[in-house]
Design a protein around this motif. Structure first.
Motif, PDB file in Angstrom:
ATOM      1  N   SER A 163       0.787  -1.317   0.114  1.00  0.00           N
ATOM      2  CA  SER A 163      -0.065   0.016   0.033  1.00  0.00           C
ATOM      3  C   SER A 163       0.968   1.209  -0.105  1.00  0.00           C
ATOM      4  O   SER A 163       0.504   2.469  -0.274  1.00  0.00           O
ATOM      5  CB  SER A 163      -1.076   0.017   1.373  1.00  0.00           C
ATOM      6  OG  SER A 163      -0.245  -0.145   2.346  1.00  0.00           O
ATOM      7  N   GLN A 164       2.174   0.961   0.213  1.00  0.00           N
ATOM      8  CA  GLN A 164       3.012   2.196   0.215  1.00  0.00           C
ATOM      9  C   GLN A 164       3.207   2.739  -1.347  1.00  0.00           C
ATOM     10  O   GLN A 164       3.720   3.901  -1.715  1.00  0.00           O
ATOM     11  CB  GLN A 164       4.291   2.107   0.621  1.00  0.00           C
ATOM     12  CG  GLN A 164       5.174   1.117  -0.225  1.00  0.00           C
ATOM     13  CD  GLN A 164       5.149  -0.198   0.320  1.00  0.00           C
ATOM     14  OE1 GLN A 164       3.886  -0.704   0.788  1.00  0.00           O
ATOM     15  NE2 GLN A 164       6.529  -1.084   0.340  1.00  0.00           N
ATOM     16  N   TYR A 165       2.501   1.881  -2.320  1.00  0.00           N
ATOM     17  CA  TYR A 165       2.657   2.203  -3.609  1.00  0.00           C
ATOM     18  C   TYR A 165       1.178   2.370  -4.209  1.00  0.00           C
ATOM     19  O   TYR A 165       0.917   3.388  -4.793  1.00  0.00           O
ATOM     20  CB  TYR A 165       3.191   1.201  -4.491  1.00  0.00           C
ATOM     21  CG  TYR A 165       4.712   1.070  -4.622  1.00  0.00           C
ATOM     22  CD1 TYR A 165       5.489   2.099  -5.290  1.00  0.00           C
ATOM     23  CD2 TYR A 165       5.400   0.359  -3.709  1.00  0.00           C
ATOM     24  CE1 TYR A 165       6.742   2.008  -5.301  1.00  0.00           C
ATOM     25  CE2 TYR A 165       6.678   0.143  -3.638  1.00  0.00           C
ATOM     26  CZ  TYR A 165       7.518   1.202  -4.239  1.00  0.00           C
ATOM     27  OH  TYR A 165       8.948   1.299  -4.171  1.00  0.00           O
ATOM     28  N   ASP A 166       0.137   1.575  -3.833  1.00  0.00           N
ATOM     29  CA  ASP A 166      -1.101   1.635  -4.470  1.00  0.00           C
ATOM     30  C   ASP A 166      -2.042   2.466  -3.584  1.00  0.00           C
ATOM     31  O   ASP A 166      -3.237   2.896  -4.131  1.00  0.00           O
ATOM     32  CB  ASP A 166      -1.645   0.223  -4.855  1.00  0.00           C
ATOM     33  CG  ASP A 166      -1.723  -0.715  -3.997  1.00  0.00           C
ATOM     34  OD1 ASP A 166      -1.491  -0.181  -2.415  1.00  0.00           O
ATOM     35  OD2 ASP A 166      -1.855  -1.941  -4.202  1.00  0.00           O
ATOM     36  N   ASP A 167      -1.694   3.135  -2.716  1.00  0.00           N
ATOM     37  CA  ASP A 167      -2.391   3.941  -1.864  1.00  0.00           C
ATOM     38  C   ASP A 167      -1.371   5.067  -1.094  1.00  0.00           C
ATOM     39  O   ASP A 167      -1.586   5.254   0.181  1.00  0.00           O
ATOM     40  CB  ASP A 167      -3.509   3.298  -0.749  1.00  0.00           C
ATOM     41  CG  ASP A 167      -4.756   4.254  -0.434  1.00  0.00           C
ATOM     42  OD1 ASP A 167      -4.527   5.308  -0.646  1.00  0.00           O
ATOM     43  OD2 ASP A 167      -5.448   3.674   0.473  1.00  0.00           O
TER      44      ASP A 167
END
Length: 347
Positions: free
Chosen positions: A323-327
């Motif tokens: 989620s550090q990438y997609d949110d």
């Protein structure tokens, strides 16, 4: 009149003695980026730190970014056996907040020594490794935040349960506190959400232990990873994420995590790992991060935040395991707020 003059003189004296804003010590942007008087200036922040084990001395790779005397975040990558490269996006968010952070490849990972000895791959030894890294970097309870993602979350929890007095804050990112409950979530919730024929084919290959079959990897990539690991088409996955996958140490990964992507099964050493009943021992300020589409149950992570003595839950409604990438918007705003709140004493 004399009394008034004397009073004005006293006030003037007190004002002159009070430090003015430009005289107060502050961490400026110039200080943040300076390597002056640092012992890692020659290498640009990189240190190969010696680690003592029962099997001898080895070295692990670390790299510090920035300077902040009260906010230093050590990053524990996933896997086990992956690399710090999955955290590369932190470069886009931490520097402007002047948060110091340290990339770190655990022993056995790509940039560190890679001894060929299965006896080294235990949570207990990894905990002692983190403690030696902490000491070598001069981290302590006045500045030391530990962020662990996935397997790094397991390691962060284990470290905190033994050494929380050395810490200022704990961040558990995308990791449940019980592998048996993670297994149940993967097999009873996530698996059945897949196309029934696809899931049936995957389970048949797992039952046959046909993990090297190219079809197994193809089905996972197209039907599981892009739904629950990083919610982007494979061709859009960040180069740094692909690099950490290419640099993975499969010996460590299979020994501890196993072959299956639907939980930790078989003879993997983490199969029975469970600290959910010990979370109440943690008094250090703790942030637990869960995501809607994660391989981990976000409700379990929310529960974890309530179990620790001083916890906060960060929910990423658009995120998955990375989620550090997609949110990123929710992930980084929540992490940065946590670090700043603990640092200011308002947490």
């Amino acid at each position: 009149m004399k009394k008034l003059t004397l009073g004005l003189l006293v006030i003037a004296f007190l004002i002159s003695c009070k430090p003015q804003p430009e005289q107060q010590a502050e961490n400026t942007s110039q200080d943040y980026w300076s390597f002056e008087n640092r012992d890692d200036q020659f290498t640009g922040g990189i240190k190969m730190i010696p680690i003592q084990t029962e099997k001898g001395e080895f070295k692990v790779w670390t790299k510090r970014v920035g300077n902040n005397p009260t906010k230093k975040v050590l990053l524990l990558h996933g896997g086990p056996g992956m690399t710090h490269e999955a955290f590369s996006c932190f470069d886009g968010y931490f520097p402007q907040e002047e948060i110091e952070y340290i990339y770190y490849d655990q022993l056995g990972s790509y940039h560190s020594d890679q001894p060929d000895d299965l006896s080294l791959w235990t949570t207990e030894r990894f905990v002692e490794e983190v403690e030696q890294v902490r000491q070598a970097l001069g981290l302590d309870s006045s500045n030391f935040y530990l962020l662990g993602q996935s397997w790094g979350g397991i390691l962060a929890m284990e470290y905190a349960l033994k050494y929380q007095d050395n810490m200022k804050g704990l961040i558990i990112s995308n990791m449940m506190s019980s592998v048996p409950e993670y297994n149940a979530y993967a097999q009873e919730v996530l698996g059945p959400q897949m196309d029934p024929e696809v899931y049936k084919e995957i389970k048949a290959m797992e039952d046959a232990e046909d993990f090297t079959n190219p079809r197994y990897g193809e089905l996972l990539m197209n039907h599981y990873y892009t739904e629950h690991v990083l919610r982007l088409p494979m061709e859009e996955w960040p180069e740094a994420v692909m690099r950490t996958l290419n640099h993975a140490n499969n010996q460590i990964y299979v020994h501890m995590q196993g072959y299956s992507e639907f939980g930790i099964t078989g003879d993997a050493t983490l199969k029975e790992w469970d600290v959910k009943d010990r979370l109440k021992e943690l008094s250090v300020p703790t942030l637990v991060i869960g995501a809607q589409y994660d391989t981990m149950d976000p409700k379990h992570m929310e529960w974890m935040a309530g179990e620790v003595q001083n916890g906060r839950y960060l929910y990423c409604p658009n995120g998955s395991h990375l989620s550090q990438y997609d949110d990123q918007k929710n992930y980084f705003s929540g992490v940065i707020d946590f670090v700043n709140d603990v640092d200011s004493g308002s947490f």
